[in-house]
Enzyme design. Structure first.
Site, PDB file in Angstrom:
ATOM      1  N   ASP A  33       0.809  -1.221   0.000  1.00 50.02           N
ATOM      2  CA  ASP A  33       0.000   0.000   0.000  1.00 50.02           C
ATOM      3  C   ASP A  33       0.845   1.275   0.000  1.00 50.02           C
ATOM      4  O   ASP A  33       2.070   1.229   0.185  1.00 50.02           O
ATOM      5  CB  ASP A  33      -0.962   0.003   1.200  1.00 50.02           C
ATOM      6  CG  ASP A  33      -0.308  -0.496   2.494  1.00 50.02           C
ATOM      7  OD1 ASP A  33       0.937  -0.504   2.566  1.00 50.02           O
ATOM      8  OD2 ASP A  33      -1.033  -0.862   3.423  1.00 50.02           O
ATOM      9  N   GLU A  46      -9.732  -1.923   5.536  1.00 53.91           N
ATOM     10  CA  GLU A  46     -10.345  -1.681   6.836  1.00 53.91           C
ATOM     11  C   GLU A  46     -11.594  -2.553   7.018  1.00 53.91           C
ATOM     12  O   GLU A  46     -12.119  -3.094   6.036  1.00 53.91           O
ATOM     13  CB  GLU A  46     -10.737  -0.194   6.917  1.00 53.91           C
ATOM     14  CG  GLU A  46      -9.563   0.779   6.806  1.00 53.91           C
ATOM     15  CD  GLU A  46      -8.784   0.943   8.118  1.00 53.91           C
ATOM     16  OE1 GLU A  46      -8.754   0.000   8.937  1.00 53.91           O
ATOM     17  OE2 GLU A  46      -8.185   2.027   8.301  1.00 53.91           O
TER      18      GLU A  46
END
Ligand code: GLP
Length: 241
Positions: A67, A142
């Site tokens: 990421d 998430e």
């Protein structure tokens, strides 16, 4: 899921470093998935030491990071590209062209698609190193993220922004979004090594290993992967007993 528990963080770093460096020696053109955060730092410093002492060769290695923050150039000290160069790549004989970190700037939508393609073109990830967030996130996926996601733009939770503020200078805002490999991208890796250290990760680990497989706890999806090894210190493993 195989779980290996060591007494402390130092022993976990040693064990994971051994796994990675052995894999590189066996397959010199290994495709390695890498992670950021505080957890892998001790592994990266040991990989550097091993390279200097034992000459483990990274010339033909390809890497893909999980990421990157939106809006940060690789020259920004808070960016994951900067982190990886600083902690690892600058100290190995790796071809920097073969190191991939998602771009946080430019046309992100098309960069996401290209990132998936690049992984595929490299033959897929052989070993993916993972950490875990205290809310069960993996990479920047998430709670609530679909298990079907590939590389995409993610909105960070307050909890994650707070946890990652330590990597930014005082008064500096942690970006609110990031580009991240998706759950599906991560599950495509042939082998996954997840590392967790400390008491604050104990609950996330317990839910990942023993809880239901649910998008509300993204790491729980790893129960479905055939080749996952968890490396934990005693504190992170303390709720498993
Ligand atoms: C960030 C990264 C994750 C990492 C997590 C845990 O959110 N995107 O890949 O696993 O932090 O970080 P730490 O190791 O600092 O607890």
């Amino acid at each position: 899921m195989q779980t290996i528990i060591h007494k402390n963080a130092e022993q976990v770093y040693d064990a994971v470093t051994k796994q990675i460096t052995e894999a590189v020696r066996i397959k010199p053109d290994l495709v390695l998935g890498l992670a950021t955060g505080s957890t892998p730092v001790g592994i990266y410093s040991r990989m550097v030491k091993d390279h200097q002492t034992n000459g483990t060769d990274y010339k033909k290695i390809t890497t893909f990071n999980l990421d990157e923050y939106e809006g940060l150039e690789g020259s920004h000290p808070g960016s994951y590209r900067y982190f990886m160069n600083d902690k690892l790549f600058d100290h190995l004989n790796i071809d920097i062209q073969n190191t991939h970190v998602p771009s946080g700037t430019g046309n992100l939508e098309s960069a996401c698609k290209q990132y998936e393609k690049a992984i595929e073109n490299a033959g897929g990830i052989d070993i993916q190193l993972l950490g875990i967030g205290i809310n069960g996130h993996i990479a920047f996926n998430e709670p609530g993220t679909s298990f079907e996601t590939e590389t995409h733009i993610a909105t960070l939770t307050e909890e994650t922004i707070k946890a990652n503020a330590k990597f930014f200078g005082e008064g500096q805002q942690v970006p609110l979004r990031a580009v991240t490999m998706g759950i599906r991208s991560i599950l495509k890796a042939k082998k996954i090594i997840l590392v967790a250290l400390g008491k604050e990760k104990a609950e996330a680990i317990q839910k990942m290993v023993r809880g239901p497989v649910t998008e509300l706890h993204p790491a729980s999806v790893l129960q479905r992967h055939p080749n996952v090894t968890l490396y934990l210190d005693e504190e992170a493993a303390s709720y498993l007993k």
